[in-house]
Design a protein around this motif. Structure first.
Motif, PDB file in Angstrom:
ATOM      1  N   PRO A 124       0.814  -1.213   0.000  1.00 32.95           N
ATOM      2  CA  PRO A 124       0.000   0.000   0.000  1.00 32.95           C
ATOM      3  C   PRO A 124       0.856   1.275   0.000  1.00 32.95           C
ATOM      4  O   PRO A 124       1.884   1.328   0.668  1.00 32.95           O
ATOM      5  N   THR A 125       0.387   2.278  -0.767  1.00 36.04           N
ATOM      6  CA  THR A 125       1.111   3.554  -0.837  1.00 36.04           C
ATOM      7  C   THR A 125       1.271   4.174   0.550  1.00 36.04           C
ATOM      8  O   THR A 125       2.304   4.738   0.875  1.00 36.04           O
ATOM      9  N   ALA A 126       0.219   4.031   1.368  1.00 34.02           N
ATOM     10  CA  ALA A 126       0.229   4.627   2.710  1.00 34.02           C
ATOM     11  C   ALA A 126       1.395   4.107   3.552  1.00 34.02           C
ATOM     12  O   ALA A 126       1.898   4.817   4.431  1.00 34.02           O
ATOM     13  N   PHE A 127       1.825   2.894   3.277  1.00 32.87           N
ATOM     14  CA  PHE A 127       2.940   2.317   4.039  1.00 32.87           C
ATOM     15  C   PHE A 127       4.208   3.145   3.860  1.00 32.87           C
ATOM     16  O   PHE A 127       4.845   3.549   4.846  1.00 32.87           O
ATOM     17  N   ALA A 128       4.570   3.424   2.596  1.00 33.59           N
ATOM     18  CA  ALA A 128       5.779   4.215   2.334  1.00 33.59           C
ATOM     19  C   ALA A 128       5.586   5.656   2.795  1.00 33.59           C
ATOM     20  O   ALA A 128       6.481   6.250   3.405  1.00 33.59           O
ATOM     21  N   ALA A 129       4.397   6.221   2.517  1.00 34.25           N
ATOM     22  CA  ALA A 129       4.142   7.622   2.882  1.00 34.25           C
ATOM     23  C   ALA A 129       4.289   7.810   4.394  1.00 34.25           C
ATOM     24  O   ALA A 129       4.987   8.715   4.855  1.00 34.25           O
ATOM     25  N   LEU A 130       3.652   6.921   5.155  1.00 35.18           N
ATOM     26  CA  LEU A 130       3.737   7.044   6.618  1.00 35.18           C
ATOM     27  C   LEU A 130       5.148   6.771   7.118  1.00 35.18           C
ATOM     28  O   LEU A 130       5.608   7.399   8.067  1.00 35.18           O
ATOM     29  N   PHE A 131       5.843   5.844   6.442  1.00 37.11           N
ATOM     30  CA  PHE A 131       7.226   5.567   6.844  1.00 37.11           C
ATOM     31  C   PHE A 131       8.080   6.826   6.708  1.00 37.11           C
ATOM     32  O   PHE A 131       8.802   7.205   7.635  1.00 37.11           O
ATOM     33  N   PHE A 132       7.966   7.505   5.550  1.00 41.19           N
ATOM     34  CA  PHE A 132       8.778   8.706   5.334  1.00 41.19           C
ATOM     35  C   PHE A 132       8.374   9.833   6.278  1.00 41.19           C
ATOM     36  O   PHE A 132       9.232  10.529   6.826  1.00 41.19           O
ATOM     37  N   ILE A 133       7.070  10.002   6.483  1.00 44.17           N
ATOM     38  CA  ILE A 133       6.615  11.106   7.340  1.00 44.17           C
ATOM     39  C   ILE A 133       7.048  10.875   8.790  1.00 44.17           C
ATOM     40  O   ILE A 133       7.624  11.754   9.430  1.00 44.17           O
ATOM     41  N   VAL A 134       6.804   9.672   9.306  1.00 43.45           N
ATOM     42  CA  VAL A 134       7.071   9.445  10.732  1.00 43.45           C
ATOM     43  C   VAL A 134       8.570   9.335  11.010  1.00 43.45           C
ATOM     44  O   VAL A 134       9.083   9.998  11.919  1.00 43.45           O
ATOM     45  N   THR A 135       9.306   8.525  10.222  1.00 43.85           N
ATOM     46  CA  THR A 135      10.751   8.438  10.483  1.00 43.85           C
ATOM     47  C   THR A 135      11.424   9.772  10.139  1.00 43.85           C
ATOM     48  O   THR A 135      12.414  10.138  10.757  1.00 43.85           O
ATOM     49  N   GLY A 136      10.854  10.505   9.170  1.00 46.93           N
ATOM     50  CA  GLY A 136      11.405  11.822   8.833  1.00 46.93           C
ATOM     51  C   GLY A 136      11.209  12.816   9.961  1.00 46.93           C
ATOM     52  O   GLY A 136      12.122  13.567  10.303  1.00 46.93           O
ATOM     53  N   PHE A 137      10.023  12.789  10.566  1.00 46.80           N
ATOM     54  CA  PHE A 137       9.748  13.686  11.693  1.00 46.80           C
ATOM     55  C   PHE A 137      10.639  13.323  12.884  1.00 46.80           C
ATOM     56  O   PHE A 137      11.183  14.198  13.559  1.00 46.80           O
ATOM     57  N   HIS A 138      10.827  12.026  13.092  1.00 41.61           N
ATOM     58  CA  HIS A 138      11.721  11.589  14.168  1.00 41.61           C
ATOM     59  C   HIS A 138      13.168  11.990  13.849  1.00 41.61           C
ATOM     60  O   HIS A 138      13.877  12.487  14.711  1.00 41.61           O
ATOM     61  N   GLY A 139      13.561  11.794  12.589  1.00 44.09           N
ATOM     62  CA  GLY A 139      14.923  12.154  12.174  1.00 44.09           C
ATOM     63  C   GLY A 139      15.194  13.641  12.342  1.00 44.09           C
ATOM     64  O   GLY A 139      16.295  14.038  12.732  1.00 44.09           O
ATOM     65  N   THR A 140      14.170  14.464  12.068  1.00 48.22           N
ATOM     66  CA  THR A 140      14.315  15.908  12.273  1.00 48.22           C
ATOM     67  C   THR A 140      14.567  16.203  13.752  1.00 48.22           C
ATOM     68  O   THR A 140      15.370  17.068  14.091  1.00 48.22           O
ATOM     69  N   HIS A 141      13.887  15.460  14.602  1.00 48.55           N
ATOM     70  CA  HIS A 141      14.117  15.620  16.045  1.00 48.55           C
ATOM     71  C   HIS A 141      15.548  15.221  16.411  1.00 48.55           C
ATOM     72  O   HIS A 141      16.181  15.876  17.228  1.00 48.55           O
ATOM     73  N   VAL A 142      16.026  14.125  15.822  1.00 48.78           N
ATOM     74  CA  VAL A 142      17.405  13.695  16.109  1.00 48.78           C
ATOM     75  C   VAL A 142      18.375  14.781  15.644  1.00 48.78           C
ATOM     76  O   VAL A 142      19.305  15.142  16.361  1.00 48.78           O
ATOM     77  N   LEU A 143      18.123  15.316  14.432  1.00 50.70           N
ATOM     78  CA  LEU A 143      19.005  16.354  13.885  1.00 50.70           C
ATOM     79  C   LEU A 143      19.041  17.573  14.805  1.00 50.70           C
ATOM     80  O   LEU A 143      20.127  18.050  15.161  1.00 50.70           O
ATOM     81  N   SER A 144      17.861  18.054  15.221  1.00 48.46           N
ATOM     82  CA  SER A 144      17.863  19.233  16.109  1.00 48.46           C
ATOM     83  C   SER A 144      18.483  18.880  17.463  1.00 48.46           C
ATOM     84  O   SER A 144      19.136  19.721  18.082  1.00 48.46           O
ATOM     85  N   GLY A 145      18.302  17.614  17.901  1.00 50.32           N
ATOM     86  CA  GLY A 145      18.944  17.176  19.139  1.00 50.32           C
ATOM     87  C   GLY A 145      20.455  17.226  19.026  1.00 50.32           C
ATOM     88  O   GLY A 145      21.142  17.687  19.945  1.00 50.32           O
ATOM     89  N   VAL A 146      20.986  16.773  17.880  1.00 50.50           N
ATOM     90  CA  VAL A 146      22.444  16.789  17.669  1.00 50.50           C
ATOM     91  C   VAL A 146      22.947  18.240  17.665  1.00 50.50           C
ATOM     92  O   VAL A 146      23.966  18.559  18.293  1.00 50.50           O
ATOM     93  N   ILE A 147      22.198  19.139  16.992  1.00 54.87           N
ATOM     94  CA  ILE A 147      22.603  20.555  16.945  1.00 54.87           C
ATOM     95  C   ILE A 147      22.611  21.143  18.360  1.00 54.87           C
ATOM     96  O   ILE A 147      23.573  21.804  18.761  1.00 54.87           O
ATOM     97  N   LEU A 148      21.541  20.870  19.132  1.00 56.99           N
ATOM     98  CA  LEU A 148      21.479  21.359  20.517  1.00 56.99           C
ATOM     99  C   LEU A 148      22.653  20.804  21.333  1.00 56.99           C
ATOM    100  O   LEU A 148      23.288  21.535  22.095  1.00 56.99           O
TER     101      LEU A 148
END
Lengths: 251, 109
Positions: free
Chosen positions: A181-205
């Motif tokens: 299902p398309t939703a599988f990839a879409a949700l994977f990118f959105i959720v892991t991407g949102f988490h990854g953004t948190h990791v990135l800002s965490g590393v910067i902090l």
């Protein structure tokens, strides 16, 4: 140090003003409140995933590909034909996330994501050790553990970039998914991407805090509470990963 | 500019370091258990398997929050301010899964 009144919870003493009724500084309390709101954001994303996942038929158990088996170049097409990657069925995560860097063409189900989980847990430990060293005002130790935490965070981001690249080159995107299902990839990118953004800002902090530690800012201030506050954020990122890992890779 | 500040905070226990390492081992073992169970229950698609994985996730979350995030040593009032609102998430999960069941029934491929 000043506050040892943990047993005397006399309401007049607690709420009488002049000190924190929670026995924490306002900055730390606000970090907790922020993390609560962030927890709601991640919860809604994961609940959305749960909703979509629940509306699809369960995965077919994979009995074809055994661990360490050779992966052909037409792996996705083969799985399509075998009925394991079809649009009306959620794919089995072990067939989707089965690559490992430098071990091309071997079926290693969930091994890479296990490594990523381990890296994040390890960086959480070094972070909490930095906080603990901060309580003892041990500047050199705080520096050492902060650097290890930054390396762990950067390593995790590198792993995620590699996994994304792999997934994208295999044809997955926000609007298409050869695995199911398309939703599988879409949700994977959105959720892991949102988490990854948190990791990135965490590393910067963490880098900002590390520079301040080296400059001796917190030594002069008399406490290392900034390390604690950024530590709370960092552990939260680890906490979210526990659930991202559970929902995307195990269920 | 800089001055020594008075800081209100709750004390960490003297055995904090060993508590940190214990938590690390618990998290590591639980992650290994997760992956072992995943492969052991690969052909099983019952809802109880999912509940088991979510439960293990909550156990891990409990250890991260209580020891790594120092929540175990904070005032009870602060603990409830953060934990109680998460009940709304439980409600949302119940609501979403209920509706998802109906969507599943009405889905036409």
């Amino acid at each position: 140090m000043a506050n040892t009144a943990t047993l005397t919870t006399d309401s007049k003493q607690t709420w009488g003003g002049g000190k924190s009724p929670f026995s924490v500084s306002y900055g730390k309390l606000m970090m907790w409140i922020f993390l609560l709101s962030d927890a709601f954001t991640f919860s809604s994303l994961l609940v959305a995933y749960g909703f979509v996942r629940f509306t699809f038929t369960s995965t077919l158990p994979n009995t074809i590909v055994k661990p360490f088996a050779h992966l052909s170049h037409s792996f996705v097409e083969d799985m399509n034909k075998a009925g394991l990657f079809v649009t009306e069925r959620w794919p089995s995560p072990e067939l989707v996330f089965n690559h490992f860097p430098f071990l091309h063409g071997i079926h290693l189900p969930l091994m890479f994501v296990s490594l990523m989980t381990f890296i994040l847990i390890a960086s959480s430990v070094t972070m909490v050790l930095a906080v603990e060293a901060g309580h003892r005002m041990a500047k050199k130790e705080v520096e050492k553990y902060m650097i290890l935490t930054i390396i762990g965070g950067a390593a995790f981001l590198g792993c995620q970039a590699w996994e994304w690249t792999n997934f994208i080159t295999e044809g997955a995107s926000l609007s298409g998914n050869p695995f199911g299902p398309t939703a599988f990839a879409a949700l994977f990118f959105i959720v892991t991407g949102f988490h990854g953004t948190h990791v990135l800002s965490g590393v910067i902090l963490n880098i900002v805090i590390y520079i301040n530690v080296v400059k001796g800012t917190y030594d002069k201030r008399g406490h290392y509470e900034m390390v604690e506050k950024v530590g709370l954020y960092w552990h939260f990122v680890d906490l979210v990963w526990v659930f991202v890992f559970t929902f995307f890779y195990l269920i | 500019m800089e001055h020594i500040e008075h800081l209100e905070h709750t004390e960490s226990p003297s055995n904090m370091k060993s508590q940190i390492w214990n938590t690390f081992w618990i998290l590591l073992v639980l992650t290994v258990v997760d992956i072992a169970l995943y492969f052991a229950l690969l052909s099983n698609s019952s809802i109880y398997k999912n509940i088991l994985f979510v439960f293990l996730g909550i156990v891990k979350a409990f250890y991260i929050v209580s020891v790594f995030m120092h929540m175990k040593f904070e005032r009870k009032f602060l603990v409830w301010i953060i934990v109680a609102p998460m009940l709304f998430v439980c409600f949302l999960i119940w609501l979403a899964l209920n509706e998802a069941g109906y969507t599943f029934d009405s889905r036409l491929f």
